[in-house]
Design an enzyme around this catalytic site. Sequence first.
Site: not given
Lengths: 354, 354
Positions: A96, A248-250, A258
Amino acid sequence: MMETIQAIKYKDGQLEILDQLLLPESCTFIPIWNVEDAWAAIREMKVRGAPAIAIVGCLSLAVELRELAAPETKEELCRLVKEKLDHLVTSRPTAVNMQLAAEACVKLCTRLTDNTSVNVAEAKDDIVKHLEATLADDIADNRAIGEHGASDIMKKNATKDKLRIMTHCNTGSLATAGYGTALGVIRSLHTASKLDQVYCTETRPYNQGSRLTAFELVYEKIPATLVCDSMAAAAMKQFKIDAVIVGADRVAANGDTANKIGTYQLAVLAKSHDALFYVAAPFSSIDFQIPNGHSIPIEERPHSEMTHTGSIRTAAAGINCWNPGFDVTPAELITGGIITEKGVFKPDQLAPHQ
Amino acid sequence: MMETIQAIKYKDGQLEILDQLLLPESCTFIPIWNVEDAWAAIREMKVRGAPAIAIVGCLSLAVELRELAAPETKEELCRLVKEKLDHLVTSRPTAVNMQLAAEACVKLCTRLTDNTSVNVAEAKDDIVKHLEATLADDIADNRAIGEHGASDIMKKNATKDKLRIMTHCNTGSLATAGYGTALGVIRSLHTASKLDQVYCTETRPYNQGSRLTAFELVYEKIPATLVCDSMAAAAMKQFKIDAVIVGADRVAANGDTANKIGTYQLAVLAKSHDALFYVAAPFSSIDFQIPNGHSIPIEERPHSEMTHTGSIRTAAAGINCWNPGFDVTPAELITGGIITEKGVFKPDQLAPHQ
């Protein structure tokens, strides 16, 4: 403190990134001349890691804007900036950070457009400065994450002399502007002489653990052992791992996270082996717009990542593959907490610190 | 029924094995002329899988004995046979099948020596016949395992039309004399039109799942999807997998099971995702001499298996590795049961059926 690897080099409108596809065989920097170069480098995973994606995206726009003759009007400038940012956001869907960075930049554009005391050239300079600041901001955030995370883990394991930590994927200098998120916490533990050993997973199918994290750990002489993803539970049991720390990616508003495929099962396994499970992420990875992990788009990657290593076929011809790039770890499995630049929070306690 | 792949070819003293190191690129059979050839092929993993190791070992001795002029005395014959068998047992430490096959053959030698009505040439013939029988016996055992396993799983999922099964490593025709153990159960479910999809794990670092199991599944047109080991939990959750079925390298008397590294964590994950966990293994994989899994020796494999794929380096130079070939799944996690040629048993109910 030892210098960490620098994967994003930027000075006065010159941007170069380390081509991570060539690691560990070769350390080659490639120039990024514009937004299109950045988009392609992100899509091809020459640069990866949620923070690094956003930084390279922002810096590539700064490079372009510096070269650009100021448009006639601020509206025209802002339309151009927004168009470029919208394009950058499409490069990869799960992380994000680029989206939030784009939103912040668009807000700045609106403020500058509304501010009648600023002319178009000044507005362009302000936008460039804002974009360029992402690099230093991220390093500062990561160092704060490292300090907060290390002290929380040490506090929760006060009786132990040295700690055994497992990590997944790459969240280090190569995934960020420098120092790293989860790997930043591990660096801080090592600096504090509290790290016994870090176990890094291979992270199939793209081998970010064995190629990138292992590269950073060897480079900085941090005591480390590589394990296959299949060995995580056996390692937790055999070596009595104290905590698992991932990036974390989001992160959703409720703390659902995620991250690289395989994270979810590490969280399940950590719980059954009494290891604390932490997510380390700057607030720029937290998406307060979505209530929980169900709404996070999960990128599906090409099957060739699973069937081939370079030109070598490692899977039978004709086999169907499932290759999600990410999975979602429910907040309740994040037992240690979410480590941010503002402190370590329980997953459901993020919003008040926004 | 479709013919399964035959990885061990034996006729009249001629033994050939499929070189599994060359799969999936090439299907090449190599001759095994003697025990030393078999030992090397097992050690180098040209043949692998606990049942197949024992069969190739036994058949290689049959090949040698057929060529051998009968010694002067039965004692001399038996000493020679025992020496060869002892050597074969050292090829790999974790699987018990070769050891149990060796013990059975030594017992036969003792009986033949004690039996004064048998001369040395007849004794040699009897030993050869005994060794040669391992091939057909294993196929018969596997077909029985397939039937027992499939009917147990169908019974426990009676309300479901078709089932989703996960398996690990290779337990098929390539790991046995034919048909397979865990993969035999999956074949039987497919034949009974009860299989929706089988999810096979890549099985790092040696890729037995992607190279070998996927090869068998494509070959027999069984509906299958390859996943990385890191995707097991995400797949269980997303596809609502009904059961996980794996093979065994050695089952202890209490049901604790040593199998390919990664099995233990699949059992933990199956439990937390309400999937039944089954071990499929012939009684020739059950070692009643050891009370539990703590006494099973776990082979450590070379680090190069983790750091390279062929000549391509996939891990940073200088990184330390942990590469156990196997792990132990505690009996209490084997919730479905142990599927044998004599039926499906709870792990602690094996001994009465010995």
